[in-house]
Write an enzyme that holds these catalytic residues in place. Structure first.
Site, PDB file in Angstrom:
ATOM      1  N   HIS A  90      -0.253  77.697  47.385  1.00 24.45           N
ATOM      2  CA  HIS A  90      -0.387  76.372  47.989  1.00 24.45           C
ATOM      3  C   HIS A  90       0.845  75.515  47.709  1.00 24.45           C
ATOM      4  CE1 HIS A  90      -4.806  77.367  47.432  1.00 24.45           C
ATOM      5  NE2 HIS A  90      -4.754  77.064  48.719  1.00 24.45           N
TER       6      HIS A  90
ATOM      7  N   SER B 209      -4.753  83.938  45.989  1.00 26.41           N
ATOM      8  CA  SER B 209      -5.914  83.356  46.651  1.00 26.41           C
ATOM      9  C   SER B 209      -6.764  82.649  45.614  1.00 26.41           C
ATOM     10  CB  SER B 209      -6.747  84.445  47.341  1.00 26.41           C
ATOM     11  OG  SER B 209      -7.995  83.939  47.785  1.00 26.41           O
TER      12      SER B 209
ATOM     13  N   MET C  55      -8.320  73.729  50.729  1.00 28.17           N
ATOM     14  CA  MET C  55      -9.656  73.466  50.191  1.00 28.17           C
ATOM     15  C   MET C  55      -9.591  73.235  48.688  1.00 28.17           C
ATOM     16  SD  MET C  55     -12.491  75.575  52.335  1.00 28.17           S
ATOM     17  CE  MET C  55     -12.232  77.161  51.541  1.00 28.17           C
TER      18      MET C  55
ATOM     19  N   GLY D   8      -0.571  79.236  55.576  1.00 30.33           N
ATOM     20  CA  GLY D   8      -0.143  80.513  55.018  1.00 30.33           C
ATOM     21  C   GLY D   8      -0.450  81.677  55.941  1.00 30.33           C
TER      22      GLY D   8
END
EC number: 6.3.2.1
Length: 306
Positions: free
Chosen positions: A45, A194, A38, A156
């Site tokens: 990531h 996160s 996102m 993940g």
């Protein structure tokens, strides 16, 4: 620099030559990997992309804040959109394409008329407090799989329930896609990375690593209990209650703290007497979601008992 596409037709056209090579010259097959995100990318990531490059020749990263997986009152409108910064980061790890559609491109009709429901596995953990969340994940991941048609997709393990649901989706819908679960990437103090960590205040960021520390403590106690066959499953409730209290005392508002099998089944399906007999191993997962200020933090810890 990765090539950015916002239209489904353009991305499909760009990927088609690799499929042609795959079909016409199997000895020179070009494998395609998908890393769905996102956006608002961090080192976690980027590690997914690095892992994807180990499995494929071409890596596509999707960046799409998916409205169907956000519930009422959640942070869809405020979720950070940082496309330029994200693309620059992806260039450092060798991503080939970025698919960054807008909502109208992905959903000509919103809400969509078609649903992809994951069934009973959603009726626990995050699914209890985020009603409809995994239905939204199911539809967007199915669309991305159909658009990109990857050979492999990387997700993940921090979002462990989501990973389990996607594996089930691939199995049930017969997608010819290998699903790779990537280990959690953590900050030096143990906090799982996160995008929502940026919601933490400076004081909350100092507190946040307590979540992982307490999971590690609980995992060690569970392993000791099962290895020594002391109390078996009966002692789990006591250990859970102790850990729940310690996390709450640190300032977290706990959504859930549970022990599951590594397939997200109930723990009574494991016979603790097998944990140390005949070379067998038991695998348990400790899963937690907890609020710290505005940030809802997820984490999990595998417990293996030989």
């Amino acid at each position: 620099m990765p090539i950015i596409y916002q239209q489904i037709s353009e991305l499909r056209a760009a990927l088609q030559p690799y499929r042609g090579q795959r079909n016409d010259k199997p000895d020179n097959a070009q494998r395609i990997a998908l890393v769905p995100t996102m956006g608002n990318l961090h080192e976690g990531h980027l590690e997914l992309v690095s892992i994807a490059k180990q499995y494929a020749d071409i890596v596509v990263v999707s960046i799409f804040v998916n409205p169907t997986q956000f519930g009422e009152g959640e942070d869809f409108d405020s979720y950070p959109r940082t496309l330029d910064e994200d693309v620059a980061k992806l260039a450092t790890v060798g991503a080939d394409y970025v698919f960054a559609p807008n909502v109208d491109e992905m959903y000509p009709v919103l809400p969509p008329s078609t649903s992809v429901l994951a069934g009973a596995i959603t009726n626990q953990l995050c699914g209890q407090s985020r009603l409809g969340h995994f239905d939204g994940v199911g539809i967007v991941v199915s669309k991305l799989f159909n658009i990109v048609q990857p050979d492999v997709a990387v997700f993940g393990q921090k979002d462990y329930q989501q990973l389990a649901i996607i594996k089930q989706l691939v199995r049930d819908l017969s997608y010819p896609i290998e699903i790779v679960g990537a280990p959690i990437v953590r900050a030096a103090d143990g906090l799982a990375l996160s995008s929502r960590n940026q919601y933490l205040s400076a004081a909350e960021r100092k507190t946040a690593p307590v979540l992982h520390m307490e999971l590690q403590r609980l995992a060690q106690k569970l392993a000791q209990q099962l290895t020594c066959n002391k109390q078996g499953m009966q002692g789990f409730d006591v250990l859970l209650a102790e850990t729940h209290q310690r996390i709450s005392d640190a300032g977290f508002n706990i959504d859930y703290l549970e022990i599951k099998t590594d397939q997200l089944g109930t723990i009574d399906t494991i016979d603790s007497s097998e944990a140390n007999g005949n070379g067998k191993s038991s695998h348990l997962m400790i899963l937690v979601a907890a609020w710290l200020g505005r940030a809802r933090l997820l984490d999990n810890q595998l417990v293996t008992v030989h």
